[in-house]
Write a protein that holds these residues in place. Sequence first.
Motif, PDB file in Angstrom:
ATOM      1  N   THR A   1       2.520   6.885  -1.377  1.00 51.78           N
ATOM      2  CA  THR A   1       2.970   6.010  -0.289  1.00 51.78           C
ATOM      3  C   THR A   1       3.872   4.925  -0.846  1.00 51.78           C
ATOM      4  OG1 THR A   1       0.980   4.716  -0.609  1.00 51.78           O
ATOM      5  CG2 THR A   1       1.005   6.170   1.300  1.00 51.78           C
ATOM      6  N   GLU A   2       4.768   4.475   0.004  1.00 52.53           N
ATOM      7  CA  GLU A   2       5.552   3.307  -0.329  1.00 52.53           C
ATOM      8  C   GLU A   2       4.576   2.132  -0.327  1.00 52.53           C
ATOM      9  OE1 GLU A   2       8.738   2.910   2.421  1.00 52.53           O
ATOM     10  OE2 GLU A   2       9.916   1.665   1.068  1.00 52.53           O
ATOM     11  N   ASP A   3       4.717   1.232  -1.266  1.00 55.40           N
ATOM     12  CA  ASP A   3       3.722   0.190  -1.474  1.00 55.40           C
ATOM     13  C   ASP A   3       4.043  -1.049  -0.648  1.00 55.40           C
ATOM     14  OD1 ASP A   3       1.599  -1.102  -2.491  1.00 55.40           O
ATOM     15  OD2 ASP A   3       2.339  -1.230  -4.546  1.00 55.40           O
ATOM     16  N   TYR A   4       3.175  -1.363   0.340  1.00 52.39           N
ATOM     17  CA  TYR A   4       3.379  -2.572   1.136  1.00 52.39           C
ATOM     18  C   TYR A   4       2.194  -3.511   1.112  1.00 52.39           C
ATOM     19  CZ  TYR A   4       7.542  -0.534   3.067  1.00 52.39           C
ATOM     20  OH  TYR A   4       8.767   0.008   3.203  1.00 52.39           O
ATOM     21  N   ALA A   5       1.024  -2.932   1.302  1.00 51.16           N
ATOM     22  CA  ALA A   5      -0.146  -3.783   1.488  1.00 51.16           C
ATOM     23  C   ALA A   5      -0.871  -3.974   0.168  1.00 51.16           C
ATOM     24  CB  ALA A   5      -1.070  -3.134   2.506  1.00 51.16           C
ATOM     25  N   ALA A   6      -1.227  -5.219  -0.127  1.00 49.65           N
ATOM     26  CA  ALA A   6      -1.927  -5.514  -1.371  1.00 49.65           C
ATOM     27  C   ALA A   6      -3.345  -4.967  -1.305  1.00 49.65           C
ATOM     28  CB  ALA A   6      -1.960  -7.020  -1.594  1.00 49.65           C
ATOM     29  N   ALA A   7      -3.840  -4.527  -2.448  1.00 53.40           N
ATOM     30  CA  ALA A   7      -5.161  -3.894  -2.509  1.00 53.40           C
ATOM     31  C   ALA A   7      -6.253  -4.791  -1.930  1.00 53.40           C
ATOM     32  CB  ALA A   7      -5.485  -3.533  -3.947  1.00 53.40           C
ATOM     33  N   HIS A   8      -6.166  -6.082  -2.152  1.00 52.74           N
ATOM     34  CA  HIS A   8      -7.241  -6.958  -1.670  1.00 52.74           C
ATOM     35  C   HIS A   8      -7.280  -7.030  -0.147  1.00 52.74           C
ATOM     36  CE1 HIS A   8      -3.815  -9.803  -1.911  1.00 52.74           C
ATOM     37  NE2 HIS A   8      -4.355 -10.310  -0.842  1.00 52.74           N
TER      38      HIS A   8
END
Length: 408
Positions: free
Chosen positions: A54-61
């Motif tokens: 996936t394209e990275d948008y949302a932070a893991a936390h």
Amino acid sequence: MNCRHCQTPLEHVFLDLGHAPLSNAYLSEAQLHAPETTFPLKIFVCHSCWLVQTEDYAAAHELFSSGYAYFSSTSQGWLKHAKAYCEKIAEMLRLTRDSFVIEVASNDGYLLKNFVEMGVPCVGIEPTASTAEAAERIGVPVLRYFFSAATASMLAANGRQADLICGNNVYAHVPDINDFTLGLGILLKPGGTVNLEFPHLKNMIAQNQFDTAYHEHFSYLSLTAVSQIFEKTGLRVFDLEELPTHGGSLRIYGCDKDDSRQTTAAVTAMLACEKRLGLQASGLYRTFQQKADKVKNDFLAFLIEQKRAGKLVAAYGAAAKGNTLMNYAGLKTDLISFVCDAAASKQNKFMPGSHIPIRHPAELAKRKPDWVVILPWNISAEVMQQHEQIKAWGGNFVVAVPELKVLT
Ligand SMILES: [Zn+2]
């Protein structure tokens, strides 16, 4: 964006599902009146190492906040699967009171409780507070960390290397797959074994499982990609099994690259199979969007037909894949009235995006829907068995994936 594994600039789109909210961001009644955040849900394939990501948008936390509601023990089938695995691997590796097992993403202790019962020392690594607490209540020790190379180094420095590290349905959810894999190597005792289970990309493509795409699911894994990631971090996939779980998964067996165990024919055969199917060339990946669109269009056509006929349609299973399907199809409560789910943590909330209310399964008997769409198609047999009473009022079960089908 560059490939999370090999840093090659990503050029090829595998799947574009527009914008979607985070799949586990279930809403309270009050939240329905507030704006809702959505993120692009776009998946690329790396033309160098074939990691689909996936394209990275949302932070893991943000993704794994304490509100995260999935408890593995909700599914009886999954509990059975975990128990059978524990018994098999304990015998295969001759695990004893002197062994040490670590499970990464141990959730509510659904798996490790089997090792606790066998008297095999173990610990789970789990950052989510609600599930970690549930595990501890049934006697499973938990360390509340995100698993990483740094976490692994800290544990190894404290003498806590493992004979067996297992991870079920975590590998695809890891943002930094290189660092995670490095951590597995650091935490492994000499001669130790790594077991990872993950949905197999081969089946995702063959079975039109586009609804398994969501933001928290960072990678869509082939053996081709995983073998390369393992090799880069000093590990080796030496054996594998194909499992029917989650629409077709791989269970891989990993070890240090210099371990004396030989790589089995199953591994070389699967790599050859993936090559033959086209998983090592870009052509196959370009066809997936069309397959996803056909599933979505057929499902929408069915729902509109039922609406026009005055039928009541409900869904079962407020799972992440349901959110992906419903949001891509743009569904609202006019086409699906409510969703039932056995997990108390989801009941009386609303599905993100679609805002379809989530109810206790008893709602089925109260409202007697003509159709029940099983969203987590991977557990459709279990759901049908538990709710066969819908037949009494002429209700029927249906799934949208791999294709629209009435279940009998
Ligand atoms: Zn790559």
